[in-house]
Structure formats: structure tokens, C-alpha cells
Design an enzyme around this catalytic site. Structure first.
Site, PDB file in Angstrom:
ATOM      1  N   GLU A   1      10.787 -17.196 -26.467  1.00 36.66           N
ATOM      2  CA  GLU A   1      10.739 -18.030 -27.684  1.00 36.66           C
ATOM      3  C   GLU A   1       9.363 -18.612 -27.983  1.00 36.66           C
ATOM      4  O   GLU A   1       9.233 -19.798 -28.267  1.00 36.66           O
ATOM      5  CB  GLU A   1      11.784 -19.150 -27.572  1.00 36.66           C
ATOM      6  CG  GLU A   1      13.184 -18.612 -27.358  1.00 36.66           C
ATOM      7  CD  GLU A   1      14.255 -19.706 -27.278  1.00 36.66           C
ATOM      8  OE1 GLU A   1      13.894 -20.889 -27.200  1.00 36.66           O
ATOM      9  OE2 GLU A   1      15.445 -19.358 -27.296  1.00 36.66           O
TER      10      GLU A   1
ATOM     11  N   ASP B   1      13.221 -13.269 -27.381  1.00 34.67           N
ATOM     12  CA  ASP B   1      13.208 -14.243 -28.486  1.00 34.67           C
ATOM     13  C   ASP B   1      14.453 -14.079 -29.360  1.00 34.67           C
ATOM     14  O   ASP B   1      15.177 -13.084 -29.254  1.00 34.67           O
ATOM     15  CB  ASP B   1      11.940 -14.073 -29.342  1.00 34.67           C
ATOM     16  CG  ASP B   1      11.457 -15.400 -29.928  1.00 34.67           C
ATOM     17  OD1 ASP B   1      12.279 -16.304 -30.148  1.00 34.67           O
ATOM     18  OD2 ASP B   1      10.233 -15.528 -30.178  1.00 34.67           O
TER      19      ASP B   1
ATOM     20  N   GLU C   1      21.287 -11.689 -25.455  1.00 33.19           N
ATOM     21  CA  GLU C   1      22.147 -12.878 -25.414  1.00 33.19           C
ATOM     22  C   GLU C   1      23.153 -12.865 -26.553  1.00 33.19           C
ATOM     23  O   GLU C   1      23.294 -13.838 -27.296  1.00 33.19           O
ATOM     24  CB  GLU C   1      21.286 -14.159 -25.517  1.00 33.19           C
ATOM     25  CG  GLU C   1      20.166 -14.231 -24.496  1.00 33.19           C
ATOM     26  CD  GLU C   1      19.351 -15.519 -24.551  1.00 33.19           C
ATOM     27  OE1 GLU C   1      19.735 -16.440 -25.287  1.00 33.19           O
ATOM     28  OE2 GLU C   1      18.341 -15.590 -23.849  1.00 33.19           O
TER      29      GLU C   1
HETATM   30  C1  XIL Z   1      21.263 -21.953 -22.963  1.00 34.68           C
HETATM   31  C2  XIL Z   1      22.407 -22.060 -21.976  1.00 34.68           C
HETATM   32  O1  XIL Z   1      23.403 -21.152 -22.361  1.00 34.68           O
HETATM   33  C3  XIL Z   1      22.951 -23.453 -21.937  1.00 34.68           C
HETATM   34  O2  XIL Z   1      23.899 -23.610 -20.886  1.00 34.68           O
HETATM   35  C4  XIL Z   1      21.830 -24.460 -21.743  1.00 34.68           C
HETATM   36  O3  XIL Z   1      22.333 -25.763 -21.851  1.00 34.68           O
HETATM   37  C5  XIL Z   1      20.718 -24.255 -22.752  1.00 34.68           C
HETATM   38  O4  XIL Z   1      20.271 -22.918 -22.684  1.00 34.68           O
HETATM   39  N1  XIL Z   1      18.184 -18.967 -25.668  1.00 34.68           N
HETATM   40  C6  XIL Z   1      17.910 -18.786 -24.343  1.00 34.68           C
HETATM   41  C7  XIL Z   1      18.863 -19.255 -23.317  1.00 34.68           C
HETATM   42  O5  XIL Z   1      16.917 -18.124 -24.015  1.00 34.68           O
HETATM   43  O6  XIL Z   1      18.234 -19.654 -22.140  1.00 34.68           O
HETATM   44  C8  XIL Z   1      19.714 -20.373 -23.846  1.00 34.68           C
HETATM   45  O7  XIL Z   1      20.689 -20.676 -22.866  1.00 34.68           O
HETATM   46  C9  XIL Z   1      20.351 -19.992 -25.160  1.00 34.68           C
HETATM   47  C10 XIL Z   1      19.296 -19.711 -26.194  1.00 34.68           C
END
Ligand code: XIL
Length: 454
Positions: A244, A298, A369
């Protein structure tokens, strides 16, 4: 001839379809022109539980949704799931869960259900196309959840336990390996690969790391990356090195100014080290462990300007690496596209054109994700609600389109990882973004993705 796996997959799918009918081993064996004894033996050998018990558990688990969300009486639900008497259903239910259907209606407690054994990750239509992954976290490390991980996914990303603040919170080189190690090792012992997330990010990073003089901060960055990669050498083969780094809401002028003008500037690593921190991180990681595939990760990459900035950054860093080292190998070898989508405003064309654009970078692309939320952006576990029919159908359609698009482009895609198994334990649970509900029953979205024709 069909492989036994395909055949058992069909049996499992038939069971799911027949939960509300009078499905049983004899009838199934008949449908598949085999003896019931043979089917029972094969099922037990493969899944280590009797088919009859499995069907009963699936019926009872699935009936939970009707108990909680329909106005049907317990008797009607019992009959719907093929129990001859209300009492038989109540007794089986209590034996399975430890309380009666009436208790559940009154208390609405969480229940440990039996999820379907559908081996969608390893044996699914996608198995020859890309790895299918999910996250691991404490809640998912045992019982039914870990069974789901084991049965369905061939790669996992620890959701939070490999983030800098989880691995080290104190100055002075004290690392907290124990917890993350236990998780990583458990996955590996079960034959599941681990993707590492994340080394350099503005979030989940202890303040001390980015403080002090520029030299101190740079030393911290390099030492941290080196220590973590050395510690996990031979166990984790791909890592999100940076996460990010590019801003949202880029204007045309930002985008025209080159990727460095698109970086987030209001973040600790940028403030400490300036625009070179990303390249430094990747160079350090390559040196610390050349066996690793290094990823940039990202979100929001369906925005054409953000996509352009990320494209330019990777191209520029890789190009310089090639020129200065004379190596053919890229420095940034993978791009993780987070894919946190919302059903409102989902724009398939933009998703498609970004992927097409990134394919020209000649690096691995992964969906890192994936989830599709029905609400706005609201973080927090345990806030899941019952989805409206409309939202559930829309969500299913989006998942279906995404997966068929991933399949068409499988030549570029190495891994599709989902960010959560079930709605209740999702980080954005209010938007019920996952393929399974809180009881681990497959949602419409699951069926749209994994019960497709082969
Ligand atoms: C999130 C987790 O899922 C949560 O449990 C935590 O509180 C915050 O982070 N982008 C990312 C991840 O790269 O690391 C994030 O994960 C979600 C968004």
C-alpha cells in the site's frame, strides 16, 4: 475413466443438493450405479467418517439457518430435512450440538457446525489454474476451521501474525517468533504453503522502527527485513515486501507526474527515508534470501490511475535493477492485487483492464486478499448480519464473474487468496464478504464459484 476424486466430488455435491430430500447412502449408490457397501467403504477411506453420519451432520448444520432465519416451526424444519418425527430431529440435534433447536432459537449462540467436505481448492475446477488460498489466524487454527483450511486450500497467508508489530514490539532486537512460528509450522506440517505478509507497511509497524535519524531508520528497515527472512528461510517462499505505498484518489496531474509523485507521503517510512524506501526494502530482501519471490501488494488497483502508478513503479525499479546488476531476473517478481471489492459500484471492466495492463510487466500476478462486501467499508469481526436475497445474489454473481475471469487469465495468475473463510470472522464482517456464513454453511456465492460444471 473418471478419477475417484472427481467421482467423490460429485457425491459430495449431490449430498449438498439433497440435504432437504431424503438423501442417503443407498440412494446415492444407486444413482452412481454402485453397491452401497462399496460407496460407504470408499467414503470412509477417503474422508475418515461414515457417509451416513456425515449426511446427518450436514442436514443438522444446514437446518440451523432455517431455525434462525425462517418462521417455520421446529416440526416443519424436521420434516423438511427428512426426519420422520420432530423428536428424532431434536434428539439428533442435541447429540450433535449439545443443546436443542429451541435453545438455539432462544439464545442464538454460535455453533460448531460440520461444513461441507467440498474440496474446492485442491480438487476444484481451479486446481490446474492457480493456487487457491485463504488466511490463517488463531480462530482458524483448530477444529472445524482448520479442517476447512486443510481440505480446501493449498496456500495460506497469516492475517496479522507476520506483520512487524506482531513480530517485534520492543526496541533492542527482541522478536516474538513463538506465536507466528507455531502457526506457520502447523500449516507446513499439514502440507500447506505459506505466503508472508508483510515486511514494510505504514500500518501495524512499531513506532520505534521509523524514528531516529535517517541512518537509524534505514538500519532498522534493513535489519528487520534481514532478520525475518533469515528466520523463515526455507519455510516461506514468497513475501509481500511492501504494501500500500501508492495513494488513493490520484488526480490526472499526479498520475502524469510519475509514480514517485503518487506515493503516500504522510506515512512513517516515507517520512523517515523518502521515496527510495521501497527499492531499498526490495534490494535488502533479495540480498537476505535470493530464494524468495518478492511481491508488491496493494488495493484499489482497478482505479486506472493507481494502476498506472503501480505499473510505473514496478517497471522503473525492475528496469534499474536490470541495468545496474546486469541480471535478467526481476527485483519485484510479483504483484499482489488485494481485491477488496464492494458489491455497490463494482466495475468489472476496470478490474479486467488493470489485469491486462499488469500482464505486460511479465511478473507473477496474484489476487491476494479477495472479498466482496455488501456494505461500505466497516472494519471489525462479529458484526455479520443476514444478507438480503438481493445482496446475496449480487455478491454471488460478482464472485462468479471474477473467478471465471481469473480462469480465463490463469496464464498470468499464480494464486487467488481469499481474506477470510466465514462472514463472522472476517475483518469487515458487517459486509458479510465471504463464501461461507458464520455457521460455515456455503453461501450462494460459494455455489456460484465452486459448483460450476467442469
Ligand atoms: C487486516 C486484517 O484482516 C485485520 O484483522 C486487521 O485488524 C487489519 O488488517 N490490507 C492488508 C491487510 O494488506 O493486512 C489487511 O488486513 C486488510 C487490508
Amino acid at each position: 475413466m473418471r478419477k475417484p476424486n472427481d467421482f467423490l466430488e460429485d457425491i459430495l455435491a449431490e449430498i449438498e443438493k439433497g440435504l432437504k430430500d431424503d438423501i442417503n447412502a443407498d440412494a446415492l449408490a444407486d444413482d452412481f450405479s454402485m453397491s452401497s457397501i462399496h460407496l460407504q467403504r470408499l467414503f470412509k477411506q477417503t474422508f475418515r467418517k461414515p457417509i451416513g453420519a456425515y449426511i446427518r451432520s450436514r442436514k443438522l448444520s444446514s437446518s440451523i439457518m432455517d431455525l434462525l432465519h425462517s418462521g417455520l416451526s421446529v416440526l416443519d424444519i424436521a420434516l423438511e430435512y427428512g426426519f420422520s418425527y420432530e423428536q428424532t430431529y431434536i434428539i439428533s440435534f442435541r447429540r450433535e450440538f449439545g443443546f436443542t433447536p429451541g435453545d438455539l432459537r432462544r439464545n442464538r449462540q454460535l455453533v460448531r457446525t460440520t461444513p461441507p467436505l467440498l474440496p474446492f481448492g485442491q480438487e476444484s475446477v481451479y486446481k490446474n489454474h492457480f493456487l487457491v488460498g485463504n488466511i490463517i489466524k488463531e480462530k482458524y487454527m483448530d477444529g472445524v476451521y482448520f479442517d476447512m483450511i486443510k481440505n480446501n486450500f493449498n496456500i495460506v497467508t497469516p492475517e496479522n501474525s507476520l506483520k512487524p508489530v506482531s513480530l517485534t514490539s520492543n526496541r533492542g532486537g527482541a522478536y516474538n517468533w513463538a506465536y507466528a512460528d507455531q502457526m506457520v509450522n502447523q500449516a507446513l506440517e499439514n502440507g500447506i504453503a505459506v505466503h508472508g505478509h508483510v515486511l514494510v507497511w505504514h500500518d501495524w509497524t512499531p513506532v520505534w522502527m521509523t524514528k531516529g535519524t535517517k541512518t537509524e531508520a534505514e538500519d532498522n528497515l534493513k535489519n528487520y527485513i534481514t532478520d525475518v527472512l533469515t528466520h523463515y528461510h526455507g519455510r516461506i517462499y514468497s513475501w509481500d515486501v511492501a504494501n500500500e505505498a501508492i495513494r488513493d484518489g490520484l488526480s490526472a496531474a499526479d498520475a502524469a507526474g510519475g509514480w514517485k509523485k503518487c506515493l503516500r507521503t504522510n506515512v512513517p517510512w516515507y517520512r523517515a527515508l523518502g521515496e527510495n524506501y521501497i527499492e531499498t526494502a526490495f534490494l535488502t530482501a533479495r540480498e537476505a534470501d535470493p530464494d524468495i519471490t518478492l511481491y508488491y501488494n496493494d488495493y484499489g488497483l482497478e482505479d486506472p490511475r493507481k494502476a498506472q502508478a503501480v505499473w510505473d513503479m514496478i517497471y522503473d525499479i525492475n528496469n534499474r535493477y536490470g541495468r545496474t546488476t546486469g541480471q535478467e531476473r526481476n527485483l519485484i517478481e510479483g504483484l499482489g492485487m488485494q481485491a477488496h471489492y464492494q458489491i455497490n459500484g463494482f466495475n468489472e471492466n476496470r478490474v479486467r483492464s488493470s489485469l491486462k495492463k499488469f500482464s505486460a510487466l511479465n511478473i507473477e500476478l496474484s489476487i491476494s486478499e479477495l472479498d466482496v462486501t455488501a456494505a461500505g467499508y466497516e472494519e471489525g469481526e462479529g458484526k455479520d448480519i443476514v444478507m438480503s436475497e438481493n445482496d446475496a445474489a449480487l455478491q454471488a454473481m460478482i464472485y462468479k464473474r471474477l473467478f471465471s475471469f481469473y480462469r480465463e487469465n490463469a496464464a498470468y495468475i499464480s494464486r487467488v487468496s481469499m481474506w477470510g473463510i466465514d462472514d463472522h470472522n472476517s475483518w469487515i464482517s458487517a459486509g458479510t464478504p465471504c463464501l461461507f456464513d458464520r455457521y460455515l454453511n456455503p453461501k450462494q456465492a460459494f455455489n456460484a464459484v465452486f459448483n460450476t460444471e467442469k
